[in-house]
Design a protein around this motif. Structure first.
Motif, PDB file in Angstrom:
ATOM      1  N   ASN A   1      17.476  15.659  -6.729  1.00 42.17           N
ATOM      2  CA  ASN A   1      17.453  15.401  -5.291  1.00 42.17           C
ATOM      3  C   ASN A   1      16.496  16.339  -4.565  1.00 42.17           C
ATOM      4  OD1 ASN A   1      19.327  13.360  -5.519  1.00 42.17           O
ATOM      5  ND2 ASN A   1      21.073  14.628  -4.925  1.00 42.17           N
ATOM      6  N   LEU A   2      16.487  17.604  -4.981  1.00 43.26           N
ATOM      7  CA  LEU A   2      15.623  18.577  -4.328  1.00 43.26           C
ATOM      8  C   LEU A   2      14.146  18.327  -4.652  1.00 43.26           C
ATOM      9  CD1 LEU A   2      17.813  21.737  -4.987  1.00 43.26           C
ATOM     10  CD2 LEU A   2      17.352  20.715  -2.752  1.00 43.26           C
ATOM     11  N   LEU A   3      13.855  18.093  -5.909  1.00 41.04           N
ATOM     12  CA  LEU A   3      12.461  17.933  -6.319  1.00 41.04           C
ATOM     13  C   LEU A   3      11.822  16.694  -5.714  1.00 41.04           C
ATOM     14  CD1 LEU A   3      12.488  19.022 -10.078  1.00 41.04           C
ATOM     15  CD2 LEU A   3      11.475  20.226  -8.130  1.00 41.04           C
ATOM     16  N   ILE A   4      12.541  15.561  -5.700  1.00 43.29           N
ATOM     17  CA  ILE A   4      11.924  14.347  -5.168  1.00 43.29           C
ATOM     18  C   ILE A   4      11.760  14.412  -3.658  1.00 43.29           C
ATOM     19  CG2 ILE A   4      12.758  12.919  -7.071  1.00 43.29           C
ATOM     20  CD1 ILE A   4      14.835  11.738  -5.124  1.00 43.29           C
ATOM     21  N   GLY A   5      12.528  15.301  -3.023  1.00 42.71           N
ATOM     22  CA  GLY A   5      12.354  15.476  -1.590  1.00 42.71           C
ATOM     23  C   GLY A   5      11.200  16.394  -1.237  1.00 42.71           C
TER      24      GLY A   5
ATOM     25  N   PHE B   1       6.666   4.389 -12.339  1.00 41.61           N
ATOM     26  CA  PHE B   1       7.080   5.786 -12.479  1.00 41.61           C
ATOM     27  C   PHE B   1       6.343   6.608 -11.431  1.00 41.61           C
ATOM     28  CE2 PHE B   1       7.507   3.742 -16.551  1.00 41.61           C
ATOM     29  CZ  PHE B   1       8.750   4.160 -17.004  1.00 41.61           C
ATOM     30  N   SER B   2       7.083   7.498 -10.751  1.00 44.45           N
ATOM     31  CA  SER B   2       6.446   8.287  -9.704  1.00 44.45           C
ATOM     32  C   SER B   2       6.268   9.751 -10.086  1.00 44.45           C
ATOM     33  CB  SER B   2       7.236   8.185  -8.393  1.00 44.45           C
ATOM     34  OG  SER B   2       8.521   8.757  -8.539  1.00 44.45           O
ATOM     35  N   ALA B   3       6.697  10.144 -11.278  1.00 41.91           N
ATOM     36  CA  ALA B   3       6.355  11.472 -11.781  1.00 41.91           C
ATOM     37  C   ALA B   3       4.996  11.336 -12.457  1.00 41.91           C
ATOM     38  CB  ALA B   3       7.409  11.978 -12.757  1.00 41.91           C
ATOM     39  N   TYR B   4       3.948  11.322 -11.645  1.00 40.18           N
ATOM     40  CA  TYR B   4       2.637  10.906 -12.147  1.00 40.18           C
ATOM     41  C   TYR B   4       1.514  11.522 -11.326  1.00 40.18           C
ATOM     42  CZ  TYR B   4      -1.416   7.732 -11.869  1.00 40.18           C
ATOM     43  OH  TYR B   4      -2.685   7.208 -11.805  1.00 40.18           O
ATOM     44  N   ASN B   5       0.433  11.885 -12.044  1.00 37.08           N
ATOM     45  CA  ASN B   5      -0.780  12.317 -11.362  1.00 37.08           C
ATOM     46  C   ASN B   5      -1.903  12.458 -12.380  1.00 37.08           C
ATOM     47  OD1 ASN B   5      -2.467  13.314  -9.209  1.00 37.08           O
ATOM     48  ND2 ASN B   5      -0.618  14.160  -8.270  1.00 37.08           N
ATOM     49  N   TYR B   6      -3.132  12.631 -11.880  1.00 40.30           N
ATOM     50  CA  TYR B   6      -4.215  12.967 -12.799  1.00 40.30           C
ATOM     51  C   TYR B   6      -4.251  14.482 -12.921  1.00 40.30           C
ATOM     52  CZ  TYR B   6      -7.793  14.980  -9.722  1.00 40.30           C
ATOM     53  OH  TYR B   6      -8.498  15.805  -8.898  1.00 40.30           O
ATOM     54  N   VAL B   7      -4.594  14.986 -14.111  1.00 48.58           N
ATOM     55  CA  VAL B   7      -4.565  16.433 -14.338  1.00 48.58           C
ATOM     56  C   VAL B   7      -5.873  16.955 -14.923  1.00 48.58           C
ATOM     57  CG1 VAL B   7      -2.058  16.572 -14.563  1.00 48.58           C
ATOM     58  CG2 VAL B   7      -3.436  16.090 -16.584  1.00 48.58           C
ATOM     59  N   GLY B   8      -6.866  16.098 -15.079  1.00 50.46           N
ATOM     60  CA  GLY B   8      -8.152  16.543 -15.589  1.00 50.46           C
ATOM     61  C   GLY B   8      -9.172  15.428 -15.470  1.00 50.46           C
ATOM     62  N   ILE B   9     -10.470  15.820 -15.461  1.00 51.60           N
ATOM     63  CA  ILE B   9     -11.524  14.811 -15.332  1.00 51.60           C
ATOM     64  C   ILE B   9     -12.544  14.868 -16.458  1.00 51.60           C
ATOM     65  CG2 ILE B   9     -11.299  14.609 -12.828  1.00 51.60           C
ATOM     66  CD1 ILE B   9     -13.762  16.438 -12.590  1.00 51.60           C
ATOM     67  N   ASP B  10     -12.520  15.888 -17.305  1.00 55.64           N
ATOM     68  CA  ASP B  10     -13.506  15.992 -18.379  1.00 55.64           C
ATOM     69  C   ASP B  10     -12.841  16.494 -19.654  1.00 55.64           C
ATOM     70  OD1 ASP B  10     -15.875  15.989 -19.771  1.00 55.64           O
ATOM     71  OD2 ASP B  10     -16.608  17.880 -18.927  1.00 55.64           O
ATOM     72  N   PRO B  11     -12.141  15.627 -20.387  1.00 57.22           N
ATOM     73  CA  PRO B  11     -12.049  14.182 -20.188  1.00 57.22           C
ATOM     74  C   PRO B  11     -11.038  13.831 -19.089  1.00 57.22           C
ATOM     75  CG  PRO B  11     -10.741  14.816 -22.089  1.00 57.22           C
ATOM     76  CD  PRO B  11     -11.442  16.061 -21.617  1.00 57.22           C
ATOM     77  N   PRO B  12     -11.074  12.580 -18.606  1.00 59.60           N
ATOM     78  CA  PRO B  12     -10.128  12.170 -17.558  1.00 59.60           C
ATOM     79  C   PRO B  12      -8.717  12.020 -18.125  1.00 59.60           C
ATOM     80  CG  PRO B  12     -11.511  10.327 -18.218  1.00 59.60           C
ATOM     81  CD  PRO B  12     -12.045  11.524 -18.932  1.00 59.60           C
ATOM     82  N   ILE B  13      -7.790  12.829 -17.632  1.00 61.24           N
ATOM     83  CA  ILE B  13      -6.432  12.871 -18.174  1.00 61.24           C
ATOM     84  C   ILE B  13      -5.423  12.581 -17.071  1.00 61.24           C
ATOM     85  CG2 ILE B  13      -4.720  14.263 -19.392  1.00 61.24           C
ATOM     86  CD1 ILE B  13      -7.222  13.711 -21.013  1.00 61.24           C
ATOM     87  N   VAL B  14      -4.444  11.743 -17.375  1.00 59.53           N
ATOM     88  CA  VAL B  14      -3.316  11.506 -16.479  1.00 59.53           C
ATOM     89  C   VAL B  14      -2.037  11.959 -17.179  1.00 59.53           C
ATOM     90  CG1 VAL B  14      -4.352   9.609 -15.175  1.00 59.53           C
ATOM     91  CG2 VAL B  14      -3.110   9.119 -17.290  1.00 59.53           C
ATOM     92  N   ALA B  15      -1.049  12.338 -16.390  1.00 58.54           N
ATOM     93  CA  ALA B  15       0.249  12.747 -16.918  1.00 58.54           C
ATOM     94  C   ALA B  15       1.340  11.921 -16.256  1.00 58.54           C
ATOM     95  CB  ALA B  15       0.492  14.236 -16.670  1.00 58.54           C
ATOM     96  N   VAL B  16       2.281  11.461 -17.052  1.00 62.76           N
ATOM     97  CA  VAL B  16       3.405  10.669 -16.546  1.00 62.76           C
ATOM     98  C   VAL B  16       4.694  11.233 -17.131  1.00 62.76           C
ATOM     99  CG1 VAL B  16       4.414   8.382 -16.288  1.00 62.76           C
ATOM    100  CG2 VAL B  16       1.932   8.620 -16.545  1.00 62.76           C
TER     101      VAL B  16
END
Length: 215
Positions: A15-19, A43-58
């Motif tokens: 509850n705290l983290l999603i707020g 899924f909303s625990a998601y973002n890009y975390v790098g561009i060389d190479p392009p990396i996403v995390a979920v």
């Protein structure tokens, strides 16, 4: 108010983290099982975390209940090593929520939501035809940490509908794409329509000059 996370429940921590970690981009993931059946889930625990190479995390939690059982998306990605992240805009919000229903394994959520898929360019998993943009990904690794999994994927191709691209960059016309984000609580989302504002970045020299003028 201080919350010592060693003394609160997992649900209270959630509850705290999603707020506080908000708004969050939504990864509407299409994946495929070993029998070739398509699964779609947001899924909303998601973002890009790098561009060389392009990396996403979920981040994908396990299914509730006894034992450690990964959700269909996590299991599919582990088995096929491929997935597609489809961008969610206002037009697709209701369809995305439909795909969040906990349907039994093997059910094609996109058919229920009235959406179609088209073949991807590099990976074997199809993308959502109606999505304004899609990121084709290959799994780099999946880390199991407690009752959660963190999936790292390398983006190998990006599709963006022509009307949302400025070829000069190329740049994404984000002000026109109208992506939505996830907020706290069930059913809580945020629009990006008419909500952009700009604060220019400064070089150090510009910052020094600006502060000298104030003195």
């Amino acid at each position: 108010m201080l919350f010592d996370l060693s003394k609160v429940t997992t649900h209270q921590t959630y509850n705290l983290l999603i707020g506080l970690v908000a708004p969050r981009p939504i990864a509407w993931i299409t994946s495929m099982d070993l029998a070739g059946r398509i699964n779609a889930a947001p899924f909303s625990a998601y973002n890009y975390v790098g561009i060389d190479p392009p990396i996403v995390a979920v981040g994908v939690g396990n299914r509730p209940g006894p034992g450690v059982v990964g959700k269909d998306t996590a299991q599919n990605i582990r088995n096929t090593r491929e997935f597609v992240i489809n961008v969610v805009n206002e037009t697709l919000a209701q369809a995305m929520v439909t795909c969040a229903v906990d349907f039994p394994p093997g059910v094609n959520e996109l058919e229920i939501a009235g959406l179609k898929t088209v073949p991807s360019s590099v990976v074997s998993v199809p993308r959502i035809m109606e999505a304004p943009a899609s990121l084709e990904c290959r799994e780099i690794t999946t880390m199991e940490i407690g009752n959660s999994r963190v999936i790292l994927g390398q983006v190998v191709a990006i599709h963006v509908k022509d009307e949302f691209i400025d070829p000069a960059g190329p740049y994404v016309r984000a002000e026109e794409l109208h992506a939505i984000g996830r907020m706290n609580g069930l059913g809580a989302y945020v629009r990006t329509r008419d909500s952009f504002f700009h604060v220019p970045r400064m070089t150090y020299a510009e910052w020094v000059a600006a502060n000298q003028r104030r003195e």
